[in-house]
Write an enzyme that holds these catalytic residues in place. Sequence first.
Site, mmCIF file in Angstrom:
data_model
loop_
_atom_site.group_PDB
_atom_site.id
_atom_site.type_symbol
_atom_site.label_atom_id
_atom_site.label_comp_id
_atom_site.label_asym_id
_atom_site.label_seq_id
_atom_site.Cartn_x
_atom_site.Cartn_y
_atom_site.Cartn_z
ATOM 1 N N CYS A 133 -31.796 3.813 28.619
ATOM 2 C CA CYS A 133 -30.439 3.634 29.140
ATOM 3 C C CYS A 133 -29.944 4.905 29.815
ATOM 4 C CB CYS A 133 -29.491 3.262 28.003
ATOM 5 S SG CYS A 133 -29.838 1.647 27.272
ATOM 6 N N HIS A 150 -23.984 3.595 28.878
ATOM 7 C CA HIS A 150 -23.187 3.583 27.655
ATOM 8 C C HIS A 150 -22.733 4.983 27.264
ATOM 9 C CE1 HIS A 150 -26.563 5.090 25.231
ATOM 10 N NE2 HIS A 150 -27.323 4.083 25.629
#
Length: 166
Positions: A141, A123
């Site tokens: 992440c 992301h």
Amino acid sequence: MRFLRALGLLALVVTVAGCGGSKFRTYDGPEVTRIHVLKGQRQLLLMHGPYALKAYEIGLGWAPEGDKQVEGDGRTPEGHYLIDKRNPNSKYHLSIGISYPDPRDMAEAQALGFSPGGDIFIHGRGPSYERGSPRDWTWGCIAVTDDEIEEIYAMVKDGTPISIHP
């Protein structure tokens, strides 16, 4: 005369709308056939066969050393997965999902008596990211800049294999 004025106004609206800067880009280059994440080098590579199409500097989970074992450990998983979903409304600008946990990850976490967690994505930074924040700041992440996730989002298709290396 009215018709010409209306036509001119329509042309102006279309021109201005085209300059809006959408976060959704298009890509018509070589297919991305695999993603390699090199955690130790803090690098993400978009591959076409044996060739790297693009390389990006990345941030990882706030505890970057080692493989993710359980939910909340701040580690980024290691292993072989697939890109399996997209979030165009991510609070981190855009995001593409990684198929973590796999059965091996689930068994490891269950043996420790915990959940393996989930929701691992590549992301952007989003509006809450502050300049000067630590390089490794996510909950597991893989983070890139907002401009870079726009490019990755356009280039990578669902089903693309991703290998995350130590």
